[in-house]
Design a protein around this motif. Structure first.
Motif, mmCIF file in Angstrom:
data_model
loop_
_atom_site.group_PDB
_atom_site.id
_atom_site.type_symbol
_atom_site.label_atom_id
_atom_site.label_comp_id
_atom_site.label_asym_id
_atom_site.label_seq_id
_atom_site.Cartn_x
_atom_site.Cartn_y
_atom_site.Cartn_z
ATOM 1 N N ARG A 299 0.824 -1.198 0.000
ATOM 2 C CA ARG A 299 0.000 0.000 0.000
ATOM 3 C C ARG A 299 0.865 1.258 0.000
ATOM 4 O O ARG A 299 0.590 2.233 -0.715
ATOM 5 N N LEU A 300 1.926 1.249 0.801
ATOM 6 C CA LEU A 300 2.838 2.397 0.830
ATOM 7 C C LEU A 300 3.511 2.595 -0.537
ATOM 8 O O LEU A 300 3.685 3.729 -0.990
ATOM 9 N N GLN A 301 3.887 1.480 -1.172
ATOM 10 C CA GLN A 301 4.484 1.590 -2.502
ATOM 11 C C GLN A 301 3.497 2.218 -3.476
ATOM 12 O O GLN A 301 3.880 3.035 -4.327
ATOM 13 N N GLY A 305 4.169 5.709 -5.237
ATOM 14 C CA GLY A 305 4.566 5.466 -6.614
ATOM 15 C C GLY A 305 5.888 4.739 -6.743
ATOM 16 O O GLY A 305 6.656 4.984 -7.679
ATOM 17 N N ALA A 306 6.181 3.845 -5.809
ATOM 18 C CA ALA A 306 7.447 3.104 -5.809
ATOM 19 C C ALA A 306 7.216 1.684 -6.306
ATOM 20 O O ALA A 306 6.268 1.015 -5.882
ATOM 21 N N GLN A 307 8.083 1.240 -7.221
ATOM 22 C CA GLN A 307 7.946 -0.107 -7.748
ATOM 23 C C GLN A 307 8.739 -1.135 -6.945
ATOM 24 O O GLN A 307 8.472 -2.326 -7.021
ATOM 25 N N THR A 308 9.723 -0.673 -6.189
ATOM 26 C CA THR A 308 10.528 -1.570 -5.360
ATOM 27 C C THR A 308 10.616 -0.996 -3.951
ATOM 28 O O THR A 308 10.298 0.172 -3.714
ATOM 29 N N ARG A 309 11.103 -1.809 -3.031
ATOM 30 C CA ARG A 309 11.253 -1.335 -1.650
ATOM 31 C C ARG A 309 12.364 -0.294 -1.551
ATOM 32 O O ARG A 309 12.300 0.610 -0.724
ATOM 33 N N PHE A 310 13.368 -0.425 -2.414
ATOM 34 C CA PHE A 310 14.412 0.594 -2.426
ATOM 35 C C PHE A 310 13.819 1.947 -2.835
ATOM 36 O O PHE A 310 14.077 2.972 -2.196
ATOM 37 N N GLN A 311 12.993 1.954 -3.923
ATOM 38 C CA GLN A 311 12.337 3.193 -4.335
ATOM 39 C C GLN A 311 11.418 3.717 -3.240
ATOM 40 O O GLN A 311 11.288 4.934 -3.062
ATOM 41 N N LEU A 312 10.792 2.816 -2.501
ATOM 42 C CA LEU A 312 9.932 3.233 -1.409
ATOM 43 C C LEU A 312 10.723 4.027 -0.377
ATOM 44 O O LEU A 312 10.277 5.080 0.094
#
Length: 322
Positions: A299-301, A305-312
């Motif tokens: 949900r946070l992603q 608008g993050a596709q990976t946890r790193f982007q998150l």
């Protein structure tokens, strides 16, 4: 249906031609009465139509002619004119480069206000497939209020895909949010990034317009960039912003919550993630199942608008959530 206005005829001329096709040969005075226009306007419009071979006089009446032959001939003439225009553009551009050797030929600097507006409008009018843009929003004390770019709504209506990254500043302005929401409701894909560095519009993959920021609008200039390695670089700049930016709500959803602070639970989850804890460890710390942890992370992603946890983690840090 406005087929004749689209090729440069007046609305009155179009109305007269359509009326003649429907009613048959008709006197000018009768047309003036039917269309509720002045007789002089009918005469002027009849001259327009006659010049294109779409109408001819028959005594006191006007008679519509079949459109195909007349418009095919016009299309042929305009195709030749367009070819001549392109040849002239190439020739004059070469002449310009010969006398301004200090700059590359694929760049044009536009300083006059009317020319800047015309260049920006070209992006909207000439786009066939897509427009990609970065928008800082109003800057400087003399900046005009944000508004939908002229021609944008028409381009969206004819199916041009718009992808725009907005600076966070524009979302703090109610007028700006309303303008963006109007476009989003019509299909624009919009994202927000805290610090957009420049105003950029890319028309398909054919040319780009860079608007250099300046406090005084009168001192601004636009840079038109034609197909070149520089254009490819600008497309890459847009794509980089697009990947980092946060999606704005689509359709009729409100934008009011964009940029709102996270809940305490979301902040705690992000802190655990940034610390490198596994889903199992996070679940144990929060007293929930691993499935719940995975669902909350997903949900946070989505929100950021993050596709990976790193982007998150990157997005959360940029928004001050960590």
């Amino acid at each position: 249906m406005h087929p004749l206005r689209a090729i440069g005829l007046t609305a009155t001329a179009e109305d007269i031609y359509l009326a003649l096709v429907q009613r048959g040969p008709t006197k000018s005075a009768a047309l003036a009465s039917i269309l509720r226009v002045a007789p002089d306007a009918v005469d002027a419009a009849a001259d327009e139509l006659s010049g294109m071979g779409l109408v001819e006089p028959d005594g006191e009446r006007l008679v519509a002619r079949p459109p195909r032959a007349a418009l095919d001939a016009l299309a042929e003439i305009r195709a030749k004119e367009l070819g001549a225009l392109r040849d002239s553009a190439d020739e004059l551009s070469q002449f310009w480069r010969d006398h301004h050797a200090e700059g590359p030929g694929y760049i044009e600097i536009v300083r006059m206000e009317e020319a800047r507006e015309a260049l920006a409008r070209r992006v909207q009018d000439e786009a066939v497939h897509q427009v990609r843009a970065l928008s800082i929003g109003p800057s400087g004390r003399l900046a005009a209020p944000p508004k939908v770019a002229p021609g944008c709504l028409e381009a969206l209506a004819r199916g041009v895909a718009y992808s725009v990254v907005y600076g966070a500043r524009i979302l703090r302005d109610p007028i700006g949010r309303e303008a963006i929401q109007t476009c989003v409701n019509l299909g624009e894909r919009a994202r927000v990034f805290p610090n957009v560095a420049l105003n950029l519009m890319i028309c398909d993959d054919r040319f780009a317009v860079v608007a250099a920021p300046a406090r005084d609008p009168q001192r601004r200039h636009h840079i038109a960039v034609q197909r070149s390695a520089l254009l490819d670089g600008l497309i890459g700049v847009f794509e980089a912003y697009w990947q980092m930016a946060v999606p704005l709500p689509a359709g009729d959803e409100s934008m009011d919550d964009v940029g709102a602070a996270p809940t305490d639970d979301a902040r705690q989850l992000l802190t655990y993630l940034s610390s490198g804890l596994t889903d199992e460890s996070i679940a144990r710390e929060l007293g929930v199942s691993e499935r719940t942890v995975a669902r909350r992370i997903a949900r946070l992603q989505e929100v950021l608008g993050a596709q990976t946890r790193f982007q998150l983690g990157v997005q959360a840090s940029r928004r001050g959530w960590l």
